[in-house]
Design an enzyme around this catalytic site. Structure first.
Site, mmCIF file in Angstrom:
data_model
loop_
_atom_site.group_PDB
_atom_site.id
_atom_site.type_symbol
_atom_site.label_atom_id
_atom_site.label_comp_id
_atom_site.label_asym_id
_atom_site.label_seq_id
_atom_site.Cartn_x
_atom_site.Cartn_y
_atom_site.Cartn_z
ATOM 1 C CB CYS A 134 0.529 6.414 11.521
ATOM 2 S SG CYS A 134 2.175 5.899 12.032
ATOM 3 C CB CYS A 155 6.465 -2.490 15.981
ATOM 4 S SG CYS A 155 8.143 -1.959 15.573
ATOM 5 C CB CYS A 192 2.931 7.172 3.274
ATOM 6 S SG CYS A 192 3.525 6.017 4.529
ATOM 7 C CD GLU A 201 13.694 -0.426 9.593
ATOM 8 O OE1 GLU A 201 14.379 0.393 8.931
ATOM 9 O OE2 GLU A 201 13.072 -0.129 10.632
ATOM 10 C CB CYS A 215 3.180 -1.899 13.367
ATOM 11 S SG CYS A 215 3.253 -1.578 11.594
ATOM 12 C CB SER A 254 10.132 6.213 9.175
ATOM 13 O OG SER A 254 9.698 5.812 10.459
ATOM 14 C CD GLU A 308 -2.886 -1.163 2.364
ATOM 15 O OE1 GLU A 308 -3.992 -1.706 2.212
ATOM 16 O OE2 GLU A 308 -2.488 -0.688 3.441
ATOM 17 C CB CYS A 319 7.257 -5.091 8.554
ATOM 18 S SG CYS A 319 8.594 -4.306 9.490
ATOM 19 C CB SER A 339 9.685 3.726 15.237
ATOM 20 O OG SER A 339 9.151 4.069 13.982
ATOM 21 C CG LEU A 340 12.292 6.685 21.483
ATOM 22 C CD1 LEU A 340 13.599 5.933 21.341
ATOM 23 C CD2 LEU A 340 12.542 8.124 21.960
#
Length: 386
Positions: free
Chosen positions: A346, A115, A104, A172, A118, A203, A91, A111, A225-226
């Site tokens: 997001c 995470c 984006c 990623e 996500c 990112s 996407e 991925c 991404s913290l």
């Protein structure tokens, strides 16, 4: 199969043309036709030598991604689903704003980072995209939107529709480094899209060694991404953190700024109710970054999906968290949710992934082991299961 010319940055295309016995200026002409004018038919590239057009026919092509679907949000956001073969689809999302148009872009089918918050990570991982598949998302969006604006797709008008690209789609980016860098170079090249380094953002979930490589090879704006101010919590939310840890990540960010087009790093922080959104953790975050890393904090409202088992922080908790950061002098923004009515916000991008990692099965079984923290302004947190 014919060579896909979208796979090449300008240097790669020049080398390819040289292999055909052509000079570099022919590559520049070809590059402009493909990227500035959106042309895929060699016969329509009128200033190319007829002999070159003959060499390209059958040996090369400009191969975009087949479009599966398009969804348009009430706020103007557009989500496209592209077929990348093998049962996989990725996407891309276009977000129109008053001062810019942001695209984006995805870098992987799925991925592998995993995470917890996500949706893409819950779908698992199939494969890396090629440079051509990454660039094809911009190639399609730019010329599709330009045509919609009433300009011919082959117009010589240099006005861009997409002037801001964020590598924040599926995947990623730094785990697909070999394909990422040529794609970035095409986005930046004045003979292609001519985007500013300040307007192209990678990112990452925090791949320290690869951040250092990007600093040397193609420094663009960096977002990290913290999502947590300490290793214990971040290990649970971003499993990649177990490799290097936050201290090493922050050190890499400081090194990156030596060559970055911006004088700060953006830290993304997804707000999860009862997990990482207390004032105590906000104060811990201040201690972590203040005076150590020039940064901006971008607080992101979590976009829930059933498999996560997580909830979005209330507006009151987000505002209280932001106030702690702002009172400490840290530039803090709260991301406006866009396109959530078409699952384009997001963390919502999922596409269709033929998972080779059994990620969904593993993530559903494993709980998020959240450290219980008590703040004088808060009730004790409940452990969240995912």
């Amino acid at each position: 199969m014919a060579v896909n010319l979208l796979d090449f940055d300008l240097e790669g295309l020049a080398a390819y043309c040289e292999s055909l016995g052509e000079k570099r200026f022919r590559a520049v002409q070809l590059y402009r036709w493909i990227h500035q004018k959106g042309e895929s038919d060699f016969e329509k590239m009128s200033d190319l030598a007829k002999s070159l057009r003959g060499k390209l026919a059958g040996a090369a092509e400009v191969r975009g991604l087949p479009l599966i679907s398009e969804h348009r949000s009430a706020d103007g956001t557009i989500k496209w689903l592209f077929d990348v073969g093998g049962g996989n689809a990725v996407e891309s999302v276009y977000i129109p704003e008053e001062d810019r148009g942001t695209l984006c872009v995805s870098s992987q089918a799925g991925c592998a980072v995993g995470c917890r918050f996500c949706n893409t990570g819950h779908q698992g991982f199939s494969r890396n995209l090629t440079s051509g598949e990454i660039v094809a998302q911009l190639w399609f969006a730019e010329h599709r939107l330009r045509a919609e604006d009433g300009e011919r797709a082959d117009s010589t008008n240099d006005t861009r529709v997409v002037d801001n690209v964020v590598m924040m789609g599926m995947g990623e980016p730094l785990q697909n480094y070999a394909a990422l860098v040529p794609a970035l170079k095409t986005m930046l090249d004045d003979h292609a899209y001519g985007l500013s380094r300040r307007r192209v953002t990678v990112s990452t979930s925090g791949m320290v060694a690869m951040i250092d490589r990007l600093r040397e090879d193609c420094p663009v704006a960096l977002a990290v991404s913290l999502h947590a101010p300490n290793d214990e919590l971040r290990n649970e939310l971003v499993p990649l953190n177990r490799k290097d840890g936050i201290a090493a990540l922050l050190a890499a960010c400081v090194r990156y700024l030596d060559k970055a087009p911006r004088d700060f790093v953006t830290f993304e922080y997804c707000m999860l109710e009862g997990v990482n959104d207390t004032p105590e953790l906000a104060r811990e975050l201040v201690k972590l970054v203040k005076g150590r890393v020039p940064c901006k904090l971008n607080l992101i409202p979590f976009n829930p999906f059933p498999a996560s088992g997580l909830k979005r922080s209330s507006r009151e908790r987000v505002m209280a968290f932001a106030k702690v950061l702002q009172d400490a002098g840290i530039v803090t923004t709260i991301r406006k949710t866009r396109g959530d009515d078409i699952d384009a916000a997001c963390g919502q991008l999922a596409g269709e992934v033929q998972d080779r990692t059994r990620a969904h099965e593993r993530m559903v079984r494993a709980p998020v082991r959240v450290v219980r923290r008590i703040d004088r302004h808060d009730t004790p947190l409940q452990e969240t299961k995912a």
